[in-house]
Design an enzyme around this catalytic site. Structure first.
Site, mmCIF file in Angstrom:
data_model
loop_
_atom_site.group_PDB
_atom_site.id
_atom_site.type_symbol
_atom_site.label_atom_id
_atom_site.label_comp_id
_atom_site.label_asym_id
_atom_site.label_seq_id
_atom_site.Cartn_x
_atom_site.Cartn_y
_atom_site.Cartn_z
ATOM 1 N N CYS A 217 0.784 -1.248 0.000
ATOM 2 C CA CYS A 217 0.000 0.000 0.000
ATOM 3 C C CYS A 217 0.811 1.291 0.000
ATOM 4 O O CYS A 217 0.582 2.158 -0.844
ATOM 5 C CB CYS A 217 -0.935 0.012 1.196
ATOM 6 S SG CYS A 217 -2.231 -1.200 1.040
HETATM 7 C C1 UDX Z 1 -0.946 -0.183 5.661
HETATM 8 C C2 UDX Z 1 -1.860 0.665 6.555
HETATM 9 O O1 UDX Z 1 -1.461 0.493 7.920
HETATM 10 C C3 UDX Z 1 -3.310 0.271 6.365
HETATM 11 O O2 UDX Z 1 -4.161 1.130 7.141
HETATM 12 C C4 UDX Z 1 -3.680 0.380 4.889
HETATM 13 O O3 UDX Z 1 -5.022 -0.042 4.688
HETATM 14 C C5 UDX Z 1 -2.723 -0.457 4.055
HETATM 15 O O4 UDX Z 1 -1.371 -0.079 4.317
HETATM 16 P P1 UDX Z 1 0.109 -2.647 5.806
HETATM 17 O O5 UDX Z 1 0.750 -2.376 4.479
HETATM 18 O O6 UDX Z 1 -0.515 -3.960 6.039
HETATM 19 O O7 UDX Z 1 -1.023 -1.529 6.105
HETATM 20 O O8 UDX Z 1 1.278 -2.482 6.856
HETATM 21 P P2 UDX Z 1 1.685 -1.596 8.124
HETATM 22 O O9 UDX Z 1 1.529 -2.407 9.343
HETATM 23 O O10 UDX Z 1 1.055 -0.260 8.132
HETATM 24 O O11 UDX Z 1 3.259 -1.429 7.851
HETATM 25 C C6 UDX Z 1 3.755 -0.910 6.637
HETATM 26 C C7 UDX Z 1 5.258 -0.877 6.648
HETATM 27 O O12 UDX Z 1 5.746 0.135 7.531
HETATM 28 C C8 UDX Z 1 5.923 -2.180 7.120
HETATM 29 O O13 UDX Z 1 7.008 -2.487 6.296
HETATM 30 C C9 UDX Z 1 6.372 -1.858 8.521
HETATM 31 O O14 UDX Z 1 7.483 -2.620 8.917
HETATM 32 C C10 UDX Z 1 6.735 -0.392 8.385
HETATM 33 N N1 UDX Z 1 6.695 0.324 9.683
HETATM 34 C C11 UDX Z 1 5.516 0.494 10.319
HETATM 35 C C12 UDX Z 1 7.872 0.834 10.206
HETATM 36 O O15 UDX Z 1 8.968 0.691 9.627
HETATM 37 N N2 UDX Z 1 7.812 1.513 11.396
HETATM 38 C C13 UDX Z 1 6.645 1.700 12.082
HETATM 39 O O16 UDX Z 1 6.676 2.328 13.146
HETATM 40 C C14 UDX Z 1 5.459 1.168 11.521
#
Ligand code: UDX
Length: 389
Positions: A217
Site C-alpha cells: 500500500c
Molecule cells: C498499511 C496501513 O497500515 C493500512 O491502514 C492500509 O489499509 C494499508 O497499508 P500494511 O501495508 O498492512 O497496512 O502495513 P503496516 O503495518 O502499516 O506497515 C507498513 C510498513 O511500515 C511495514 O514495512 C512496517 O514494517 C513499516 N513500519 C511500520 C515501520 O517501519 N515503522 C513503524 O513504526 C510502523
C-alpha cells in the site's frame, strides 16, 4: 472464522457474475495496481463496474454499489458513476445507489481491523445511498460504537490517501532522525522515539525506525497520489521526499554492513527475514529485496531465511541467493547477519544461535535484538550512534 462461515452457508463463492442480481449491495474490492509511471491503474475497477452494471441491467429493485478499492479522489463520481449508469441503463439515485467506502485494514490484523475499526467512512452520492450503507454497517456493528464519517465520495477517497501519506511520512521522519543518530556517537533512536511519542500531539505509533516501509500500500498509494497531484497541476514534493527517504533507507542498512566488513566483495551475508513485516508471507515492496539487491551488486553472496515468505521471495530474487529452511543453516559460515524483519523468532536470538558464523557481525535493522546478550559481537543497529559513522 471463514471455515465456520462457509459451513453455516453464510458465505459462498462464485465465478458467476450474474449472481450480483440476487443481492442488494455489491462491494467493489478489486486491486488498483500502479502503471509504470506510478499513476493508478483503474482497469480492474472499470471492468468490475461494467460487469456489475450489465448484470443488474434487467433486474428490478434498488441496488447499491460500494467502491472499497483504493482509488484516487474523484474516481467514484467521475469514472465509476458514468460507467455504471451506462452499463446498467439507470441513472444514479433512481434504483441505483453509489458510495465510496475505503478500508483501512493492515495485513496480519484484518480480523481485528474489521471487528473493531477505528472509523467507517461513507462517501455517498445521495441520501438513499448513504442511508442504505449506514444501515448495513449498523446491522454489522449492532451495539458497538464505531465513529462514522459521512461525506461525499471524493472526500472519502481522499481520506484513504491522507491516512497512508501520514503513516508513511511518520516512518520516513523517524528513519531520517535515525540516520542522523547513526552518525552521532551514543545517540539512540529508540529512546528518542519513546520520548517523542509521549507528546499527545505526536503519539507513539509508527515511530519505529527500521529498514524502510514495504507492503502493497504505502509505496503504491504515495506514487498514485504524487502522479494524481501532478496531473491536476500540483507537485506534492513532501510525498516524493518521503518515498526517497524510504528508498535510501536500504542504502543505510548496506552501509552499516560495509562499516563492519569493509568491502562486501566475496563476503557472505545472512539476511534474516524477507517479509515486509512479521506474521505475513508478503514480500511486496519489502526492504529486504532492496537490501539484497545492493548486497549482490557489491559482490557479496547472500543466504536468506524467513519463517513464512521464502516461497514468495524465491520468485522475485535472483538465483544467486540461497534460501535456508532454518536459521542455523542461514547463518552458517557467514561474515555478517542482517535482521530485516521483526519476527518473534529473531527477537529471541542468542549468541548460541549464531555460533556457526564465520565472523561475529550483526546489523540489527529492526532494533529487536537484546544487545546486552551479544558481548563480543560487533553489533550495529539502525539509529544507534556508533563511533564509526
Ligand atoms: C498499511 C496501513 O497500515 C493500512 O491502514 C492500509 O489499509 C494499508 O497499508 P500494511 O501495508 O498492512 O497496512 O502495513 P503496516 O503495518 O502499516 O506497515 C507498513 C510498513 O511500515 C511495514 O514495512 C512496517 O514494517 C513499516 N513500519 C511500520 C515501520 O517501519 N515503522 C513503524 O513504526 C510502523
Amino acid at each position: 472464522m471463514l471455515r465456520s462461515a462457509v459451513k453455516k452457508k453464510r458465505i459462498e463463492f462464485t465465478t458467476d457474475i450474474g449472481r450480483i442480481r440476487d443481492g442488494q449491495t455489491t462491494f467493489v474490492t478489486v486491486g488498483t495496481p500502479s502503471n509504470e509511471d506510478g499513476s493508478i491503474n483503474l482497469s480492474f475497477v472499470k471492468k468490475a463496474t461494467e460487469d456489475i452494471g450489465a448484470s443488474i441491467r434487467n433486474s428490478e429493485g434498488y441496488h447499491l454499489v460500494v467502491v472499497k478499492s483504493t482509488v484516487v479522489p474523484g474516481t467514484t463520481s467521475r469514472v465509476v458513476r458514468p460507467i455504471l449508469e451506462s452499463s446498467s441503463g439507470r441513472p444514479c439515485g433512481d434504483q441505483l445507489g453509489l458510495c465510496s467506502n475505503p478500508e483501512f485494514l493492515a495485513e496480519g490484523a484484518a480480523i481485528k481491523g474489521t471487528l473493531r475499526p477505528d472509523k467507517i467512512v461513507i462517501g455517498a452520492e445521495d441520501d438513499e445511498s448513504r442511508n442504505t450503507l449506514a444501515k448495513l454497517y449498523k446491522r454489522i456493528y449492532k451495539g458497538k460504537k464505531v465513529a462514522t464519517i459521512t461525506t461525499n465520495p471524493t472526500t472519502a477517497e481522499t481520506i484513504k490517501y491522507a491516512s497512508n501519506s501520514f503513516l508513511a511520512t511518520r516512518v520516513s521522519t523517524i528513519n531520517t532522525i535515525a540516520d542522523i543518530c547513526q552518525r552521532v556517537p551514543s545517540a539512540d533512536i529508540e529512546t528518542v522515539s519513546k520520548a517523542v511519542g509521549l507528546d499527545p500531539r505526536i503519539g507513539p505509533l509508527y515511530l519505529k525506525a527500521g529498514p524502510g516501509y514495504g507492503g502493497s500500500c504505502f509505496h503504491k498509494d504515495l506514487q498514485a497520489l504524487i502522479a494524481f497531484g501532478q496531473s491536476i497541476g500540483y507537485d506534492p514534493i513532501l510525498l516524493s521526499a518521503v518515498e526517497e527517504v524510504n528508498q535510501r533507507q536500504a542504502n543505510e542498512v548496506v552501509r552499516m554492513s560495509q562499516n563492519l566488513l569493509g568491502s562486501l566483495n566475496d563476503r557472505r551475508i545472512a539476511v534474516l527475514g524477507l517479509a515486509f513485516k512479521k506474521d505475513t508471507d508478503d514480500i511486496r515492496e519489502a526492504a529486504s529485496i532492496r537490501v539484497i539487491d545492493q548486497l549482490l551488486k557489491n559482490g557479496a553472496s547472500v543466504s536468506a531465511y524467513d519463517p513464512m515468505a521464502t516461497e514468495n521471495a524465491r520468485k522475485v530474487l535472483p538465483e544467486q541467493v540461497s534460501f535456508a529452511t532454518e536459521l542455523g543453516g542461514c547463518v552458517k559460515g557467514t561474515d555478517c547477519c542482517i535482521v530485516m524483519t521483526e519476527w518473534d523468532e529473531f527477537r529471541k536470538l542468542s549468541p548460541r544461535d549464531l555460533r556457526t558464523m564465520n565472523a561475529q557481525n550483526i546489523v540489527d535493522a529492526r532494533r529487536i535484538l537484546d544487545r546486552s546478550k551479544f558481548q563480543g559481537f560487533n553489533y550495529v543497529a539502525v539509529g544507534l550512534g556508533s563511533a564509526k559513522p
